[in-house]
Structures are given as C-alpha cells and as structure tokens.
Design an enzyme around this catalytic site. Structure first.
Site, PDB file in Angstrom:
ATOM      1  N   TYR A 938       0.839  -1.201   0.000  1.00 42.35           N
ATOM      2  CA  TYR A 938       0.000   0.000   0.000  1.00 42.35           C
ATOM      3  C   TYR A 938       0.874   1.252   0.000  1.00 42.35           C
ATOM      4  O   TYR A 938       0.929   1.981  -0.958  1.00 42.35           O
ATOM      5  CB  TYR A 938      -0.936  -0.015   1.211  1.00 42.35           C
ATOM      6  CG  TYR A 938      -1.913   1.130   1.225  1.00 42.35           C
ATOM      7  CD1 TYR A 938      -3.056   1.103   0.435  1.00 42.35           C
ATOM      8  CD2 TYR A 938      -1.693   2.254   2.017  1.00 42.35           C
ATOM      9  CE1 TYR A 938      -3.964   2.161   0.435  1.00 42.35           C
ATOM     10  CE2 TYR A 938      -2.593   3.316   2.031  1.00 42.35           C
ATOM     11  CZ  TYR A 938      -3.721   3.263   1.241  1.00 42.35           C
ATOM     12  OH  TYR A 938      -4.612   4.316   1.240  1.00 42.35           O
ATOM     13  N   SER A1019      -6.537   1.358  -4.193  1.00 45.46           N
ATOM     14  CA  SER A1019      -6.628   2.765  -3.799  1.00 45.46           C
ATOM     15  C   SER A1019      -5.259   3.416  -3.971  1.00 45.46           C
ATOM     16  O   SER A1019      -4.740   3.483  -5.079  1.00 45.46           O
ATOM     17  CB  SER A1019      -7.146   2.864  -2.364  1.00 45.46           C
ATOM     18  OG  SER A1019      -7.519   4.178  -2.064  1.00 45.46           O
ATOM     19  N   ASP A1102     -18.042   4.165  -6.774  1.00 49.96           N
ATOM     20  CA  ASP A1102     -16.884   4.578  -5.981  1.00 49.96           C
ATOM     21  C   ASP A1102     -16.790   6.095  -6.003  1.00 49.96           C
ATOM     22  O   ASP A1102     -16.328   6.687  -6.977  1.00 49.96           O
ATOM     23  CB  ASP A1102     -15.611   3.953  -6.540  1.00 49.96           C
ATOM     24  CG  ASP A1102     -14.405   4.203  -5.641  1.00 49.96           C
ATOM     25  OD1 ASP A1102     -14.538   5.003  -4.684  1.00 49.96           O
ATOM     26  OD2 ASP A1102     -13.343   3.598  -5.881  1.00 49.96           O
ATOM     27  N   HIS A1138     -15.864   1.880  -3.139  1.00 48.66           N
ATOM     28  CA  HIS A1138     -14.411   1.798  -2.978  1.00 48.66           C
ATOM     29  C   HIS A1138     -13.977   0.480  -2.334  1.00 48.66           C
ATOM     30  O   HIS A1138     -12.791   0.168  -2.341  1.00 48.66           O
ATOM     31  CB  HIS A1138     -13.938   2.978  -2.132  1.00 48.66           C
ATOM     32  CG  HIS A1138     -12.468   3.242  -2.228  1.00 48.66           C
ATOM     33  ND1 HIS A1138     -11.829   3.490  -3.432  1.00 48.66           N
ATOM     34  CD2 HIS A1138     -11.495   3.290  -1.277  1.00 48.66           C
ATOM     35  CE1 HIS A1138     -10.544   3.688  -3.213  1.00 48.66           C
ATOM     36  NE2 HIS A1138     -10.310   3.564  -1.922  1.00 48.66           N
TER      37      HIS A1138
END
Length: 1168
Positions: A938, A1019, A1102, A1138
């Site tokens: 991430y 994301s 989203d 999302h």
C-alpha cells in the site's frame, strides 16, 4: 447482433449493440406518431431547403445560410415582445462544420421554455438532445418557438483561416451571429432581449452586438446555456445539426469507412489520441486531409509537417521549372507510413466533447501562440481537402524542409527571437495554472488537461461514450476469462471456503452485549444482542432485510451513553454517502419518518441528555438519490451539525463550518462526563489538527445543546496530531505526535479562569449648528477572550515502537497497542500516573483486530488473527486476580491452515533501508523460480498493512501452488511518523522503489520469476501498481490495480480528492505539480516499452476514488500499447464502491474473476 470488438488501440469505440439499442430507443420515440420525422430527416431538410453554396454535392459537406423556423404569425403581427438566445456547436477545433443557432420565443413564455427541459444542454445526452429537438420542431412548441440555423462547412472555415488575410473563427462567429439576429428582426420579430453564450471576451463581444442592435437589452456571458433556457434551446438546435452532420457525413475521399460505429473521430480536439489517430489514418501524404477536417487550429498543420510528403515549390520570383512534369515538384516520397513512435506530449488536450462550443476565443488565443509563420508553412487546398505536402520557400543554399520547433521549445525560441525573456515557468504548468485562475487567462471556463492528450470525456459517468466504453470493456474482459474452466472452479471453491461462521469483537452498551455475526454466506454481517455474556443471542439489526441483493450496508453506528438509543447510517451500493436513522433499543421502528440525508465521513455522537446527536454532512450533489455515489462533484464545505431528534433536518444547528477553508473537515466528541465537546479540525489527510472545546454546562446550564456552542482554542497551530482519548473532570487526555513521531500520551488541564482583554474606545463627535459647536465624547468597552496557550504534561512517554491504537477501560486502565516490526505488543498502564501495569500476551506474529471496553466496566474483549490463523476472541477482566479466557475461536472447515507457513524477512531497498515483508506459502514449496506469486503493498497515508486472515490468499496458495508476499513499504505507519514522511510528497518515489526491490528480492531468492509475478494493490496501492508498471514493467508478469488513483494532476478536482494533497502534493503548486507529473500513472505510459498483462478494477459507485481514474488509464494503456503482446483490460464492479459494503457474493465473484485472469496470463494451472 454484431459483437463490438474492443481492440487495444481503439478504446472508447461505441459497441454495435449500444448503437442498435440507441436506434431502437430513437425509433420507439419517433414511432409514437407515424408522421413524426426523425432528427436526421429534419436536419437534411434544413440543408436541402436553404441556399447551398456548391449545389449538387452531398448535403452535409457545404455551408447553409440560416434555415429558419417561425412561430405563429399572430405573435409576429401583433408586436409580441420576444427574447432570443444564441449559441454555437462544433466538434472541437478540428473536425466538421461549425453550427450557429438562435432560438426565440415570447418573453411571456419564459416558463414554457424551461418546462421543455432544455436547461444546460451540455448535461444532456445526445439522445436527449435529439428528443428535445424533435419536440421543438414538431409539437405545439413550434407555434411559439422559432429558430434560425447557419452551418459553416469545414472547407469554408479552412479557406478563411488559411487565406493571406486570415478570417479567424472568432470573427466568423461574430458575423454569423449578427446575420442571424438581423435576419430574425427582418422577418418582423420584435426582439427586446438577447442572451449570448460568449465567443471571446464578454465585454468586447457585447459592445460589438450592442453597436449593431442599439435599444435591445443584450447579455453576453459564459455558460449562458446553463443560465438561460432560451440559449440552451439554441444550443440544442446547433448541437443536433452538428451531430447529425457528423454521423451522416458522406466521404467523397476513397478508402474511408462509412459505417457509423467505425467513426472514431474522438472529441475533435488536437490532444485527443482518437482524433489524432483518425487524422493520421485518413491523411493522404500528398493531398492531405478529408473535407471533414478544418484548419481552425494549428494541429492539422503540425500533422502535415510531421507526416506529409516533402514538396519544394519554386519561389514566385524565380523562373518556372523548365520541365513542367508534376513529379519534378516532389521529392522522393514513400507511400508507407512512418515507423511508430511515441506521440509527443501536447501543450493542450481535449475538452469534453461538447465543451468547445462557446470557446473559440481560447482556440484562437492558443492558436496564435502555436501557429507556424507563413514563411515556414504555406498550405494549399487540393481536391482531397488540404495539401499535406511539407512546403518551404526555396532557398539558394538548400531546398530541404525547414525543421520546425514544437511545444515549449518553440515558445522559448519565439520568446528569444522577439528579444523577450525565456518563460520562468514550464508551459505545461502555466497552462494548468491558467485553467484554475479563470479570471486571469484567455482559457476562460475550460477543463483542459495541460499535459495528457485525451479521454477527458470519460470523466462524465453519464455520457453515452463513457457507458459504451464501460460496456465494451466488460464484453472484452468477460469474453477473455469466460472460456476458462478455472472461473467456475474458483467460484465453487471460494463459495465453499467462505461458508464459515465469523464473529466480531463483542462490546457492551447499557445493559446489553452486542456483536456482529455472519453464518457464512449472508451478504452482510448481522448485529446480534444478548443480555448476559452466556445468554441467548437474538438479532438486533439485520441489513440483509433492506435489499434483495445485499448491497445496502451498515456504514457507521452508535449507541447513546445509557444504551437506550441506536443511531445507524446506511450506505447503498458501497457509496460514501449515508442516510442516518435513529431508533430506541428494543423497537423495530425508527423514531423519525425520514432519515438525515447527504451525510458523509460522519460519526453519530449523542449528547448525554439523549435529545440529539452530532453528525457531518455536505450540500446535496448534482445527482438524485438513486444515482448518489456516481457523481464526481468535489466534496467541500463540510457542515458539522447537531440534530435534535424529532425535528426536520433543515432545523439542525450548524455547529461549525469554515467557508473560507472549504476543504477542512471536522470531528467532534462528547467527553466521558457529557459536559464538554471536543472539536478536531483537519485540513487534509495530513495527521495534524487543531483542537477546540466547548463547555455545555457553563453555556447552557446542562449537558444539552440549545444553540451554537461557543468553542475555546486548545491547539491553534498545525504542529502535530492530537487525538482526545478521555477525560477525568477538567483533565483532558490526548494521544499526540508532538515532539514524539511514534506518539505519546499527554494531559491538559482546562483553565479555570478565562483571560479577558478589555479595550476602551473613545469616539468624539463635533456638531456645528449655526454659530455654536457641540462636542460629544463616548466611550465603549469590548472584551475579547484570549486563547490560552496549551500546556501539556506528559503521562506516558514515546517508546521505541509506535502506538497503533488504544482503549481506556475499568476507570483508569489505559490499553496501549504498540506496533513492533509489524507485530502487535499489548501493554496496560495507569491513565492517571502513567505507571506500567502489565502485558497482555498474544501469539507471536498476530495482530489485534479489535478491542472493546469502557471506563464503567472492568471487562475487556479483544480479538486477534494472523495471515494463516483465523480470529480468536478472548475476554479479559481486571480484578484482584486478572482473568484472560477464551470467548470464541473461529474455525474454517474448508481449509486446513496447518499446511501453510509464514515468515517475515527484511530486504534492502535502493538507499539501504530495511523493509519488512511477510511471505507465506505451502509447507514444502520448492523455491525454483517457477511459483506463481502475488506481491501486495500500500505505502501511504500512514496506514499500516497488518497481517489478517485472508481466504482469497490462502485459496490462491492452495489451488495454484502460489506464494503471497506483503511488503510494508515506506509511506505507511508501521514505524510511526518518520516511516510515513519517507513515503509522501517529494519522497513518494521511495514507495515505488521499495516495492520494486521487493519484487527483485522475490526473484533473486527464487520464489518466482518476472513472468510468474503478479503485483496487486488498491486505492493508493492502485497508484503504486500503475506507477511501477510504467517504471519497471520488465519485473512483472501481471499488474492488478484496484480502485487506484491514476491521475495525479487532477485527483484534487473530484469528490474527496482534495484531502490527499498531504501525501500526493498539490497540483496547484508548481513544485508539487512537477513532482506529481513524474509519477502519475496516467501521464507516464511509455509506448516504447513492453508491458505485462494489466487488469484495472473499479466500482461504478466509488465516490472515494472515482472510476474515471481507472477508465482514463485503461484507455491510455490500450491506445499507447496497441501492439503490446499482453492483454490490458478493465473490470467495473456494479453497485459497488471503494470496497466497503460489498456483499459476500460480490466479493466471491470479483475474486473468481481476478484469479482466473491471473491463471490465464501467468499460465498458472488450477490444482484440484
């Protein structure tokens, strides 16, 4: 029905199915009355019935002068006052005719015009515009609504632009508008009001019109079609004529396909790759472009200079060539196309498809900057359209074509040639800044992307082209994976292994215990309650009863202090928007008939009097409730509100808002005693905030909110993060990063006295009355509450490991959960003294999933898990002899977890930093470099990626003999603030470098090889994947980017994106813009490289990272890499956002598709 094929080089082609569906819809509308003509028939009649400048040719090729429709003669003859609107339409600055239209109607009929539904034509689909066009042309509207239309052919526009004394498009627009208005007046229409969508600057245009039509009230403004329905009506006339002309264009040039669905014109803007591709594909190297092309910008000239055959013409003053053979005028030219090369960056990209209509001033202003001089380029129209040959003035020294500069180099060269200073700023940044500061630029009211060349139309989720693009991508992806038997096997296997009982961490509110439970395949988990710890459980709240498909989910919830009230927020289709409900515990009915609407990023914080609660909301977006979550509106001006139960939402007290800083967000807490409010204000996702408090008892005499609370500052500088964790009387406790990057606990004592500053103001007034003078002095005293400088006392100092989260229980027991090398360590302290009490042991490598407890009870529940061990829930009780007992042990019947092993390694990144990474796989896996491997990370926003039990990972390992690796790269919070800072803003590249070195480690240690390595992230992690695919595609076999932030130059313009500038940088700041440009996935696709397979996924609802990010990148990758040997595809989840709120069925379906794609492209077999 013909299936549309989405080739990798053609990315937003309309599918044949979509085209047929639209035709069916049109037919259904038209066939309501057998005599009703189609829009195409009506437009054809306009051309046929008016003067055609070149008779005998196809009607769509040539200009027409003012085809007119007149209202009832009675309205004309009796002198009825009319208002008139003016607008124009063109396919960008490059293709097709320019159509100018006026619409006029009686002033008394303004309401009827609006009732037609013509407001803001740019928001209407093409089909909607055609329906309104038919309505205005064929129904009773024609009795009171008139129009006049002039269409100027691309040939006539080009002739005007290319003649020695240029007749530019602005001037053509002025003259045509004046002619249309004059003709309307000449027909006897009494025009008293004129409204015009501006071309060029408003004031000069208005002065020009006013000089021609004195005595008429004239308004010239931007976006007039969204302000005045009569202008929108004119816009519809113009747009339908334009669109119909383009769809029915009869090409006289050979070799150009005639089928409508093959006309990938693009937006008509030079930056649009589809427009450029069409121009190049259909340009003859000698005779140039088809007649549909117009030279109203320099794009066409540039393309000719780059691709056309070289021709040397004799100078006018030299003797004519002795041999008159035409071949002597041409240098040796090849009939083959030039070799493919990376398209150059454009200074300006495309506008939205209809966005160009009223912006000819921007076109010509930019054209004046980019246009080659006549001495360098001389263009001559030929029978095919425009000569494509490169033409230069013949030189006595050489006759080779002049080498022309383009883009920023040309601008700098021009500046030097004119003895000007070189621009201080990069032109791309300047253009980006220009679009922001509308009042200071000729780029008025545009949405141009200064760097990237196209696909801006995909930012409109409701556009027909966007819908067609999504449908075509869906067909492509499903066709690709549909033939694989792996998909069915994975679906069956995942359904089996997900079918196990799952429990959430229990918590107590009032007299009841609560916990979430899922029997296995329930779409959403259900909230259960029971009276005692070992009592019988019953359903308290089941969101599965709210929708048939399980896509309504519980977003957030809260209980009042006594446990008597339950507030809950519901999200639909995964959107961040929620509706807030409240009910009494024990009732199955809400206390209010209508929920609170348009809440987002909110808590539900009850006051202790249980009369109401605090929440946050925004203004209603541009869509209705049924489409909430699909809009891209920027989320700003959050309101912190107090809702008194039983009153309507419009009566809510606005507790706090900040119009001067519209992107700031607020969070409020009620203190443990109920007396105080603690307000935290953040300006972005940056972990810094301001803190204020309000004393309800002092202001209102009780713990009630009767009016707007008065707040007093505690922290007034953006120095660090402060999180309120509890209070004992007037002593407030905070967790803070101030002087402690890994955080510490401090306390703050509220001041017992308020510091007042008294200011005395004396005002003297002298009044003269004849010969006498009177002087009066008045004094006024004002009191100002001065901010009290916050003085904090440390309770628990910073440790060598970062605090991850905490909880206060049993009056004064502070549970601190530390993160040590991505593993949790749990310690207990005395809140008041800071003394260490004891540890709470958990298995090595496990992570705390949740802790619950309160100051009122000695009872504590905590749960933990790891990558290969499911959830364990334990009950800890503080007493003389503390007890720690098992409460629940989750068992997964479908998977034998003892076949897996996990280890943690620390690999070295490029700069020597040690990066932790977990790797897990089947016991006995051979490290021969042949294992299908999934690498996840991430790296952003101080979010730590911690071990958790993951059914999908274990299924991948089990059924594909795979390896899973999770790298804890910089940018997260695994080691506190310093780890985060090392992966944000100008250090953001560290995230991508760390990740690439994780891949290199896995390859060098023989876990896998590039052809077998999949990288995955979501994301901010999707951004990670997109960037690494651009930078080091050779390291990977597949990249799966889920709901990723792919456009780092425009992310801040949509929904909540503006809050991310703390990590990504602010594109409105030059240095940060330049840094973002280097890593933005959308702007760094490299067509010269071979990319691995790519799968981009997004959700149609989203509204966190809006789908346009993934769609624009998918289109760009497919276009730029149209010869890439590996597939590049996109998957759009329907009724999903999302990530939060997905039903278990959606989760299984998405995972099956994802790993089937992986199986195909990595050639990874599924083992039974």
């Amino acid at each position: 029905m013909t299936k549309a094929k989405v080739e990798s080089g053609i990315t937003h082609q309309r599918t044949a199915a979509a085209t047929e569906q639209e035709q069916a819809e049109k037919s259904a509308y038209v066939n309501e009355s057998p005599k009703t003509p189609t829009a195409e028939e009506l437009v054809a009649r306009l051309y046929e019935n008016r003067q055609v400048r070149d008779p005998g040719a196809s009607w769509s090729h040539f200009s027409i002068s003012s085809a007119t429709g007149m209202p009832s003669a009675n309205l004309i003859n009796d002198g009825t006052e009319f208002l008139l609107g003016v607008d124009e339409a063109g396919r960008g600055p490059v293709l097709g005719p320019m159509v100018y239209a006026v619409a006029f109607a009686p002033v008394s009929q303004k309401s009827l015009i609006k009732n037609i539904g013509v407001d803001d034509s740019k928001k209407l689909s093409e089909l909607d515009r055609e329906r309104l066009f038919l309505k205005m042309m064929t129904t009773e509207c024609k009795n009171w609504l008139g129009f006049a239309v002039t269409a100027i052919s691309p040939r006539d526009i080009s002739n005007g632009m290319l003649r020695r004394s240029k007749y530019n498009l602005n001037q053509q627009a002025y003259d045509t508008t004046i002619a249309l208005i004059r003709e309307t007046l000449n027909k006897g229409v009494n025009i008293t009001e004129i409204y015009v969508d501006t071309v060029g600057k408003e004031k000069p245009y208005q002065e020009i019109l006013q000089s021609h039509f004195p005595g008429i009230n004239i308004t010239v403004t931007t976006k007039a079609d969204s302000k005045f329905p009569i202008v929108s009506a004119a816009s519809i006339f113009a747009k339908v004529v334009r669109d119909t002309s383009m769809k029915n264009w009869s090409f006289c040039e050979p070799g150009i396909p005639e089928k409508p669905f093959t006309r990938i014109f693009g937006s008509g803007y030079p930056g649009d790759p589809n427009t450029r591709k069409w121009l190049r594909k259909n340009m003859d190297p000698v005779f140039g472009f088809p007649d549909i092309t117009r030279f109203s910008w320099s794009t066409c000239s540039k393309e000719l200079q780059r691709l056309a055959a070289n021709v040397t013409w004799p100078d006018d003053e030299e003797e004519e060539t002795k041999d008159g053979n035409i071949s002597n005028y041409f240098q040796k030219a090849s009939n083959t196309r030039p070799a493919k090369k990376t398209a150059p960056k454009q200074d300006i990209s495309d506008e939205e498809q209809d966005g160009s209509d009223s912006e000819m001033d921007e076109m010509n202003a930019v054209e004046d900057q980019d246009e080659e001089s006549e001495d360098e380029v001389l263009m001559s129209k030929k029978t095919r359209g425009s000569s494509s040959s490169k033409v230069t003035k013949k030189s006595t020294e050489k006759s080779s074509p002049t080498k022309l500069l383009t883009g920023s180099k040309r601008k700098r060269a021009a500046a030097k040639a004119n003895n000007n200073h070189e621009p201080d700023e990069d032109p791309e940044f300047l253009l980006n800044k220009i679009t922001r500061k509308k009042e200071k630029s000729f780029l008025v009211d545009t949405n141009r992307d200064p760097v990237f060349r196209g696909y801006r139309h995909l930012e409109d989720p409701d556009a027909l082209e966007t819908k067609a693009f999504v449908e075509a991508q869906k067909e492509l992806f499903e066709g690709f994976i549909g033939s694989s038997s792996v998909r069915a096997k994975l679906t069956e296997r995942l359904t089996k292994v997900y079918n196990y009982e799952r429990y959430g961490t229990p918590f107590k509110k009032g007299d009841n215990y609560y916990y979430f439970y899922n029997s296995g395949l329930q779409p959403q988990s259900v909230l259960y309650t029971q009276k005692t710890i070992d009592g019988e459980a019953s359903v308290f709240f089941d969101p599965n009863t709210l929708s048939a498909d399980g896509t309504i989910s519980l977003g957030t919830y809260s209980f009042s202090e006594s446990g008597n009230l339950f507030g809950y927020a519901l999200s639909e289709s995964g959107s961040d928007w929620v509706k807030i409900h409240v009910r009494k515990v024990g009732d199955d009915k809400d206390l209010e008939e209508k929920p609170l609407e348009w809440a987002k990023f909110t808590g539900i914080e009850f006051t202790h009097d249980e009369k109401g609660f605090f929440y946050t909301r925004f203004a209603a977006p541009s869509v209705n409730h049924d489409k909430a979550g699909t809009e891209t509106d920027k989320a700003k001006n959050q309101l912190l509100c107090y809702h008194r139960i039983g009153t309507s939402q419009d009566q809510d007290i606005i507790v706090y808002n900040d119009d001067a800083n519209p992107e700031r967000m607020f969070w409020i807490q009620v203190s443990d005693c109920g007396r105080y409010l603690i307000l935290a204000i953040r300006r972005s996702t940056e972990p810094k905030n301001l803190v204020y408090f309000a004393d309800l008892e002092k202001q209102f005499g009780s713990n009630s909110v009767l009016d707007v609370p008065e707040f007093t500052e505690i922290i007034g500088e953006w120095s660090a993060g402060y999180s309120f964790i509890g209070n004992v009387g007037n002593v407030f406790y905070f967790e803070t990063s101030f002087d402690a990057p890994k955080k510490r606990i401090v306390k703050y004592v509220l001041p017992t006295k308020v510091i007042l500053t008294k200011t005395t103001t004396t005002k003297t007034v002298t009044v003269k009355n004849g010969n006498s003078t009177k002087t009066t002095k008045t004094e006024s005293v004002s009191e100002l509450i001065e901010p009290v400088k916050a003085v904090f006392e440390e309770v628990i100092g910073e440790a060598d490991t970062a605090i991850d989260f905490l909880r206060i229980v049993d009056i004064d027991k502070l549970i601190l959960v530390y993160l040590k090398d991505v593993k949790h360590v749990v310690k207990v302290y005395n809140l008041k003294t800071g003394a260490f009490l004891n540890d709470i042991a958990i298995p090595e490598g496990s992570i705390i999933n949740g802790i619950s407890g309160s100051k009122k009870s000695p009872e504590l529940f905590y749960s933990y898990s790891s990558y290969i061990a499911p959830t364990t829930i334990r009950r800890y009780e503080f007493a003389a002899d503390s007890s720690d007992t098992l409460f629940k042990q989750v068992v997964v019947p479908g998977i034998s977890t003892d076949i897996f092993e996990v280890k943690q390694v620390f690999y070295t990144s490029e700069d020597g930093t040690k990066i932790p990474m977990y790797i897990f796989y089947k016991k006995g896996t051979v490290l021969d470099g042949e294992n299908p491997t999934l690498l996840y990370a991430y790296g952003g926003f101080s979010i730590s990626i911690l071990p958790s039990f993951n059914i999908q990972y274990l299924t991948f390992i089990e059924k594909f003999n795979g390896v899973v690796a999770v790298a804890n790269i910089r940018g997260g919070g695994e080691y506190g603030k310093a780890w985060h800072d090392a992966g944000k803003l100008f250090n953001k590249q560290n995230c991508y470098t760390d990740f690439q070195y994780a891949a290199r480690y896995l390859i060098s240690e023989k876990y896998t090889k590039p052809a077998k390595l999949t990288i995955n992230g979501g994301s901010n992690g999707g951004l990670l994947i997109g960037t690494c695919l651009n930078q080091t595609p050779e390291l990977f076999g597949l990249g799966i980017a889920e709901v990723g932030v792919m456009d780092l130059l425009r992310f801040h313009k949509f929904t909540i994106g503006g809050a991310w500038v703390a990590d990504f940088g602010n594109p409105d700041v030059k240095e940060e813009f330049e840094n973002a440009k280097k890593i933005s996935p959308l702007h760094n696709v490299d067509g010269s490289k071979t990319y691995p397979a790519v799968l981009l996924t997004t959700g149609d609802h989203d509204d966190r990272v809006v789908p346009l990010h993934s769609m624009k990148l998918a289109a760009t990758l497919q276009h730029e890499l149209n010869e890439n040997p590996n597939p590049i595809m996109m998957r759009v989840n329907t009724k999903a956002g999302h990530g939060a709120g997905k039903s278990i069925q959606q989760t299984i379906e998405e995972a099956a598709d994802k790993y089937t794609f992986l199986s195909i492209v990595l050639n990874a077999p599924y083992f039974e």
